[in-house]
Write a protein that holds these residues in place. Structure first.
Motif, PDB file in Angstrom:
ATOM      1  N   ASP A   1      40.096  52.480  32.343  1.00 25.24           N
ATOM      2  CA  ASP A   1      39.548  51.139  32.099  1.00 25.24           C
ATOM      3  C   ASP A   1      39.345  50.372  33.402  1.00 25.24           C
ATOM      4  O   ASP A   1      38.541  49.431  33.444  1.00 25.24           O
ATOM      5  CB  ASP A   1      40.497  50.336  31.184  1.00 25.24           C
ATOM      6  N   LEU A   2      40.052  50.754  34.460  1.00 27.64           N
ATOM      7  CA  LEU A   2      39.941  50.024  35.735  1.00 27.64           C
ATOM      8  C   LEU A   2      40.545  50.884  36.840  1.00 27.64           C
ATOM      9  O   LEU A   2      41.440  51.694  36.591  1.00 27.64           O
ATOM     10  CB  LEU A   2      40.651  48.675  35.652  1.00 27.64           C
ATOM     11  N   ILE A   3      40.039  50.715  38.080  1.00 26.87           N
ATOM     12  CA  ILE A   3      40.549  51.448  39.237  1.00 26.87           C
ATOM     13  C   ILE A   3      41.007  50.450  40.293  1.00 26.87           C
ATOM     14  O   ILE A   3      40.269  49.524  40.645  1.00 26.87           O
ATOM     15  CB  ILE A   3      39.469  52.367  39.842  1.00 26.87           C
ATOM     16  N   LEU A   4      42.250  50.631  40.797  1.00 27.17           N
ATOM     17  CA  LEU A   4      42.753  49.864  41.945  1.00 27.17           C
ATOM     18  C   LEU A   4      42.625  50.766  43.175  1.00 27.17           C
ATOM     19  O   LEU A   4      43.309  51.782  43.271  1.00 27.17           O
ATOM     20  CB  LEU A   4      44.202  49.432  41.735  1.00 27.17           C
ATOM     21  N   MET A   5      41.739  50.420  44.098  1.00 25.81           N
ATOM     22  CA  MET A   5      41.362  51.313  45.204  1.00 25.81           C
ATOM     23  C   MET A   5      41.842  50.760  46.544  1.00 25.81           C
ATOM     24  O   MET A   5      41.446  49.674  46.967  1.00 25.81           O
ATOM     25  CB  MET A   5      39.829  51.471  45.230  1.00 25.81           C
TER      26      MET A   5
ATOM     27  N   VAL B   1      38.469  47.607  41.817  1.00 30.93           N
ATOM     28  CA  VAL B   1      39.001  46.468  42.565  1.00 30.93           C
ATOM     29  C   VAL B   1      39.639  46.981  43.852  1.00 30.93           C
ATOM     30  O   VAL B   1      40.515  47.852  43.815  1.00 30.93           O
ATOM     31  CB  VAL B   1      40.037  45.682  41.730  1.00 30.93           C
ATOM     32  N   ALA B   2      39.177  46.453  45.000  1.00 26.78           N
ATOM     33  CA  ALA B   2      39.744  46.835  46.299  1.00 26.78           C
ATOM     34  C   ALA B   2      41.103  46.161  46.471  1.00 26.78           C
ATOM     35  O   ALA B   2      41.209  44.949  46.396  1.00 26.78           O
ATOM     36  CB  ALA B   2      38.807  46.437  47.434  1.00 26.78           C
ATOM     37  N   LEU B   3      42.139  46.956  46.661  1.00 33.56           N
ATOM     38  CA  LEU B   3      43.503  46.446  46.880  1.00 33.56           C
ATOM     39  C   LEU B   3      43.870  46.819  48.316  1.00 33.56           C
ATOM     40  O   LEU B   3      44.305  47.927  48.588  1.00 33.56           O
ATOM     41  CB  LEU B   3      44.468  47.084  45.873  1.00 33.56           C
ATOM     42  N   THR B   4      43.647  45.876  49.251  1.00 35.07           N
ATOM     43  CA  THR B   4      43.764  46.242  50.665  1.00 35.07           C
ATOM     44  C   THR B   4      44.189  45.055  51.497  1.00 35.07           C
ATOM     45  O   THR B   4      44.064  43.914  51.072  1.00 35.07           O
ATOM     46  CB  THR B   4      42.403  46.767  51.184  1.00 35.07           C
ATOM     47  N   ALA B   5      44.693  45.354  52.694  1.00 34.10           N
ATOM     48  CA  ALA B   5      45.021  44.312  53.675  1.00 34.10           C
ATOM     49  C   ALA B   5      43.787  44.080  54.523  1.00 34.10           C
ATOM     50  O   ALA B   5      43.450  44.892  55.369  1.00 34.10           O
ATOM     51  CB  ALA B   5      46.198  44.747  54.542  1.00 34.10           C
TER      52      ALA B   5
ATOM     53  N   PHE C   1      32.084  47.759  44.919  1.00 29.68           N
ATOM     54  CA  PHE C   1      33.324  47.166  44.446  1.00 29.68           C
ATOM     55  C   PHE C   1      33.041  45.983  43.526  1.00 29.68           C
ATOM     56  O   PHE C   1      32.093  45.222  43.744  1.00 29.68           O
ATOM     57  CB  PHE C   1      34.198  46.702  45.620  1.00 29.68           C
ATOM     58  N   THR C   2      33.874  45.829  42.495  1.00 29.21           N
ATOM     59  CA  THR C   2      33.739  44.707  41.573  1.00 29.21           C
ATOM     60  C   THR C   2      34.422  43.463  42.114  1.00 29.21           C
ATOM     61  O   THR C   2      33.918  42.350  41.950  1.00 29.21           O
ATOM     62  CB  THR C   2      34.357  45.066  40.203  1.00 29.21           C
ATOM     63  N   ASP C   3      35.568  43.622  42.757  1.00 30.00           N
ATOM     64  CA  ASP C   3      36.321  42.475  43.279  1.00 30.00           C
ATOM     65  C   ASP C   3      37.252  42.964  44.389  1.00 30.00           C
ATOM     66  O   ASP C   3      37.377  44.173  44.636  1.00 30.00           O
ATOM     67  CB  ASP C   3      37.132  41.808  42.154  1.00 30.00           C
ATOM     68  N   ILE C   4      37.919  42.014  45.077  1.00 27.89           N
ATOM     69  CA  ILE C   4      38.835  42.321  46.179  1.00 27.89           C
ATOM     70  C   ILE C   4      40.127  41.545  45.970  1.00 27.89           C
ATOM     71  O   ILE C   4      40.091  40.346  45.692  1.00 27.89           O
ATOM     72  CB  ILE C   4      38.229  41.944  47.536  1.00 27.89           C
TER      73      ILE C   4
END
Length: 744
Positions: free
Chosen positions: A667-671, A697-701, A716-719
């Motif tokens: 349903d969703l990817i945390l990348m 969704v980009a999960l990054t610093a 990407f859909t969001d950050i």
């Protein structure tokens, strides 16, 4: 140059004379045809280096586009203007115009326009020798043209791939790859009528043959390119080909032809570029002094002759005349020496100026090194801080004892304080390094401010402080501006008021000041009845690392960066911050901003639908893939999600993630972005080739060098920047999961 300056002002200076009357479909169709004709003519004018005519045509096209609110043509005008700056080697302005075009094209979902902009972006990055990014944007453009079976533009993409290989590396296997792409480009371009790209094709084929030491083939291809260029008056291509042919004939020992083409190249260059020559000016006073001396000597000599003939001038008169001539001669010598002293002084000043220039360059290098250091260290701090904040959140949900809870809350506060400090340093570093740009898009201002107040409500409740929001009902729902910068300004100002207000009230007031056509002027005020600021400190608090006093620093904490960031952001947006405060009675911060107001008829807000669909059950039994190479971060993110009944799967790198998405339904990817092997961006590009619906969704610093807009361009859909506040994390996940359900 003056005509160019005024043309640019007229083109992008905020034209307000829009024809708002109703137009028939026939009139709109006629205007659209005229716009397309003007844009085609402008592109031809750019290719033949007639910049004045190109700007005139772009200006007319923009006026007509605004009359019928044709956003696609407005974006295309920016794209053509970007080509103009690219040919003039003004790459920074070319990038700015392309970003403006891309922002509009993304907003109106203009895939054809985006593909054209990506192609131009690739040319710019190739010119700046950033070949990896040039290749990425060529891939984006090629995906669209292959889908549309546009053979001409597929050929143009192949031609630019060949140019990347020719510029990037001259090794034999790279030249062979370039030749393959040139052959592909020829097969696609030859049936078309695009003479300019055919000319470029033959020119770069000539350069490839030269690198393979096949001068005869190189000469043939250059002559073909030159013939096409002269037939169509492509000034820049004529210049490049004559210079290339001169080099070929020189290598063959044919110096006569080499000299002939070199002279033709120089002649063309002189006709294209205006060469400014500085004229040396003689010192007016010195010239006047010498002329006066000569005139006086001549007059005295004449008078002396007349006196000798008529009056037989006595010896005393003769001695006086000689003395006067001697004095004048000495004066002339003095002026000469004065000129020499002035020349020496000028040389000394030039030397000092050179030394100051070197010192300035060294200071700029030191500033750049500082910016890069701060960017690196803040990024490195985010990764372990994510573990601190995440584990603290998990422990607080494990029903700790009161004593343990007190310690954990202290740890949570310290982690959030450190995160705030890192974010402020990173924001200030971006502003000082001039990495921040204003990107305009449509948004709902009232909802944006409401979201900010929701995010700050817990902090206000902890201080027993009430937030009062007053929004002028006459302000349109849809505005055009930079919502991210506005949120950042309001978060800093309202957060500052919350920090210094306990058991009090804070008022957020937004009112309309004036409206001229589509230009809307708004006044923002954030007012509190907290501690207040003394008159002496009201100017200094907007400087870096400055607070009202040492007592305030000890009592309330903080770094003193928030108001400095606000001031810099408002300066970037052509505004300024005003402060009215009295110690013990509170403070009022205010500023004015300009927006473009417009409404989209019949538009339905997906966000409002999503907002009504959010609930605690949104994430239950949803399948989420966590793509993260750090084992500790994997464990923390997984546990946080599983506490809300989420079904989690983990991929250690981008390659594994692609395979899992192909074989499973998520349903969703945390990348994560920075991973061994292929990066998160490359993995997202591959996933979008077979699944363009799943939220990623980009999960990054985020660091100083990363362009947030490039994340969205690559799918990407969001950050979500790491580390994050848990409430914001769940809010974004719920929003995208709910939106995905509505779409389904």
């Amino acid at each position: 140059m003056k005509n160019l300056f005024f043309s640019l002002i007229l083109l992008f200076g905020g034209y307000t004379g829009l024809d708002l009357q109703e137009k028939t479909p026939e009139e709109i169709s006629e205007i659209n045809a005229r716009i397309q004709q003007l844009l085609n003519e402008a592109e031809i004018s750019v290719n033949v280096l007639n910049f004045e005519e190109a700007l005139s045509q772009l200006n007319k096209a923009l006026e007509l586009s605004k009359q019928i609110n044709d956003q696609k043509s407005i974006a295309l005008s920016s794209g053509v203007l970007s080509q103009l700056f690219y040919i003039r080697h003004d790459y920074d302005r070319a990038v700015t115009e392309l970003q403006r075009a891309i922002a509009i094209q993304r907003e109106i979902n203009d895939e054809a326009g985006l593909a054209y902009s990506y192609l131009n972006y690739a040319k710019l990055f190739n010119a700046k020798e950033d070949f990896a990014r040039a290749t990425n944007y060529l891939n984006l453009a090629q995906d669209y043209y292959k889908k549309e079976n546009n053979l001409e533009f597929i050929g143009i993409v192949e031609l630019n791939r060949a140019i990347v290989y020719l510029h990037g590396n001259n090794k034999p296997h790279q030249i062979d790859k370039a030749m393959q792409h040139l052959d592909n480009a020829e097969s696609y371009l030859m049936p078309s009528n695009n003479s300019y790209e055919k000319s470029r094709l033959h020119y770069y084929r000539s350069r490839a043959y030269i690198w393979k030491n096949d001068l005869k083939q190189g000469e043939e291809e250059a002559q073909k390119s030159l013939a096409i260029s002269k037939e169509n008056n492509f000034g820049s291509m004529i210049l490049y080909n004559t210079k290339l042919l001169s080099q070929i004939y020189q290598s063959q020992g044919d110096f006569e032809n080499s000299l002939s083409y070199l002279q033709e190249s120089d002649k063309i260059r002189d006709s294209i570029f205006n060469i400014n020559r500085e004229a040396l000016a003689l010192d007016a006073n010195t010239r006047y002094g010498v002329d006066a001396l000569r005139s006086n000597v001549k007059e005295l000599t004449k008078q002396n002759a007349e006196q000798e003939k008529s009056l037989k001038v006595n010896k005393l008169t003769t001695i006086l005349s000689v003395a006067l001539i001697t004095i004048l001669s000495l004066l002339t010598l003095s002026l000469y020496k004065n000129n020499n002293l002035r020349a020496r002084a000028n040389d000394l000043l030039q030397k000092k100026n050179d030394e100051l220039t070197i010192a300035k360059e060294n200071a700029e290098k030191a500033s750049l090194a500082k910016a890069q250091f701060l960017s690196t260290i803040t990024h490195e701090l985010r990764t372990p801080l994510y573990a601190v904040t995440g584990l603290t959140h998990l422990l607080l949900e494990e029903s700790p004892t009161e004593n343990q809870k007190e310690h954990l809350n202290s740890l949570k506060f310290s982690g959030e304080y450190l995160l705030s400090l890192i974010n402020n340093i990173l924001d200030l570093n971006k502003l000082e390094a001039r990495k921040v740009e204003i990107l305009e898009t449509s948004f709902n201002l009232e909802k944006r401010i409401s979201d900010v107040l929701i995010a700050l409500k817990n902090s206000a409740d902890d201080k027993n402080t009430k937030l009062h929001f007053n929004f002028d009902p006459e302000i349109p729902k849809k505005l055009k501006g930079d919502p991210l910068k506005i949120s950042q300004i309001l978060i800093n100002l309202i957060g500052n008021s919350i920090k210094f207000t306990e058991n009090g009230d804070i008022w957020i007031n937004v009112s309309r000041v004036n409206q001229v056509g589509q230009q809307l002027f708004l006044h923002f005020e954030i007012k509190d009845n907290g501690e207040g600021i003394t008159k002496e400190k009201q100017t200094a608090i907007f400087e870096n690392f400055t607070q009202g006093s040492m007592q305030i620093n000890r009592k309330f904490g903080g770094t003193g960066l928030g108001l400095s960031i606000v001031k810099n952001l408002l300066t970037l947006m052509n505004s300024e911050i005003h402060l009215d405060s009295e110690l013990g009675k509170g403070s009022a911060f205010s500023f004015d901003l300009k927006f473009e107001a417009f409404e989209t008829p019949g538009a339905t807000s997906t966000q409002s639908k999503v907002a009504t669909a959010l609930s605690n059950e949104t994430m239950r039994n949803k399948k989420i893939l966590i793509v993260e190479d750090n084992k500790i971060n994997q464990m923390i993110t997984r546990k946080i999600l599983e506490k809300h009944n989420v079904i989690c799967d983990v991929a250690d790198n981008g390659t594994i993630a692609i395979e899992k998405v192909k074989s499973n339904d998520f349903d969703l990817i945390l990348m994560d972005i920075h991973m061994p092997g292929i990066s998160g961006i490359e993995a997202t590009i591959e996933i979008r080739k077979f699944d363009d619906q799943i939220p990623i969704v980009a999960l990054t610093a985020v660091t100083l060098d990363e362009n947030l807009d490039e994340f969205y361009l690559n799918g990407f859909t969001d950050i979500i920047p790491k580390p994050y506040k848990t409430e914001e994390f769940f809010h974004k996940l719920n929003t995208h999961l709910a939106a995905s359900n509505i779409t389904a």
